[in-house]
Design a protein around this motif. Sequence first.
Motif, PDB file in Angstrom:
ATOM      1  N   ASN A   1      79.239  46.175 189.842  1.00 20.39           N
ATOM      2  CA  ASN A   1      80.456  45.534 189.341  1.00 20.39           C
ATOM      3  C   ASN A   1      81.077  46.386 188.238  1.00 20.39           C
ATOM      4  O   ASN A   1      80.731  46.256 187.060  1.00 20.39           O
ATOM      5  CB  ASN A   1      80.128  44.129 188.823  1.00 20.39           C
ATOM      6  CG  ASN A   1      81.345  43.404 188.294  1.00 20.39           C
ATOM      7  OD1 ASN A   1      82.479  43.861 188.453  1.00 20.39           O
ATOM      8  ND2 ASN A   1      81.136  42.275 187.655  1.00 20.39           N
TER       9      ASN A   1
ATOM     10  N   SER B   1      83.977  46.236 187.002  1.00 20.37           N
ATOM     11  CA  SER B   1      84.823  45.462 186.081  1.00 20.37           C
ATOM     12  C   SER B   1      84.060  45.054 184.832  1.00 20.37           C
ATOM     13  O   SER B   1      84.652  44.875 183.765  1.00 20.37           O
ATOM     14  CB  SER B   1      85.372  44.224 186.787  1.00 20.37           C
ATOM     15  OG  SER B   1      86.261  44.596 187.828  1.00 20.37           O
TER      16      SER B   1
ATOM     17  N   ARG C   1      83.687  48.344 181.875  1.00 16.62           N
ATOM     18  CA  ARG C   1      84.929  49.027 181.489  1.00 16.62           C
ATOM     19  C   ARG C   1      84.780  49.925 180.270  1.00 16.62           C
ATOM     20  O   ARG C   1      85.649  50.755 180.003  1.00 16.62           O
ATOM     21  CB  ARG C   1      86.035  47.998 181.220  1.00 16.62           C
ATOM     22  CG  ARG C   1      86.468  47.219 182.461  1.00 16.62           C
ATOM     23  CD  ARG C   1      87.433  46.113 182.086  1.00 16.62           C
ATOM     24  NE  ARG C   1      87.784  45.288 183.238  1.00 16.62           N
ATOM     25  CZ  ARG C   1      88.855  45.468 183.997  1.00 16.62           C
ATOM     26  NH1 ARG C   1      89.690  46.460 183.711  1.00 16.62           N
ATOM     27  NH2 ARG C   1      89.113  44.677 185.016  1.00 16.62           N
TER      28      ARG C   1
ATOM     29  N   SER D   1      87.368  49.845 193.312  1.00 19.91           N
ATOM     30  CA  SER D   1      87.308  49.175 192.008  1.00 19.91           C
ATOM     31  C   SER D   1      86.878  50.100 190.883  1.00 19.91           C
ATOM     32  O   SER D   1      86.991  49.746 189.705  1.00 19.91           O
ATOM     33  CB  SER D   1      86.354  47.978 192.074  1.00 19.91           C
ATOM     34  OG  SER D   1      85.044  48.390 192.440  1.00 19.91           O
TER      35      SER D   1
ATOM     36  N   VAL E   1      88.935  50.891 187.499  1.00 17.61           N
ATOM     37  CA  VAL E   1      89.029  50.112 186.259  1.00 17.61           C
ATOM     38  C   VAL E   1      88.320  50.793 185.095  1.00 17.61           C
ATOM     39  O   VAL E   1      88.457  50.360 183.951  1.00 17.61           O
ATOM     40  CB  VAL E   1      88.454  48.684 186.448  1.00 17.61           C
ATOM     41  CG1 VAL E   1      89.150  47.963 187.581  1.00 17.61           C
ATOM     42  CG2 VAL E   1      86.941  48.708 186.662  1.00 17.61           C
TER      43      VAL E   1
END
Length: 203
Positions: A104, A106, A109, A128, A131
């Motif tokens: 993940n 996200s 970051r 993704s 990000v």
Amino acid sequence: MEMDLPPKMLASLTITILIMIMATSVALASSDAAVLEGQARALLVWKDSIDNQSQQALRSWGNTPAPCNWRGITCGTGVHRHRPVINDISLRGMRLRGALESLNFSALRNLTRLDLSHNLLAGSIPPSIEVLGELHALLLQGNQIRGSIPLGLGNLTKLHSLMLHENDLSGEIPSQIGNMSSLVTLNLSSNHLVGHIPCEIGQ
């Protein structure tokens, strides 16, 4: 025009300001703690997705509540941070077998460096990954990563080093890589890329 406040009012105002400053500091620290907790959770979910031998190599993950002490993990406070958060993942050459799709990004970051080079990672580079706006180094060379290079990599404008060589990447080199104004080192060799080298890379 200056106004002289009565001593009691001045003392009350000073106390109020101090309370506000303390409350803000507590809120920021609490926010950083939540970020670190989310980062740790994301790493543990990814660990669960890789094979058993790889999980053994990362057995320190989850053994302590502080992910900053886990193998390959480095924390820093950054410019606007009051408590440490994970900003460096370096797991080079550990023969990890899995995929990036389960990670993940996200929740990560704050990463400035991601080094998963010289492992046995397969799958593709998830879109993704775009990000990770603070990322300075993305080192994925020497794996078995396939698929195309995500166009969103061009959004990583702070990236200094992009190493994707010695994989199974295919398709064309995206011109969006030219958006990486800070890029110093780029290696895409030993893949299955086709087409022209975009002129934007020259920028």
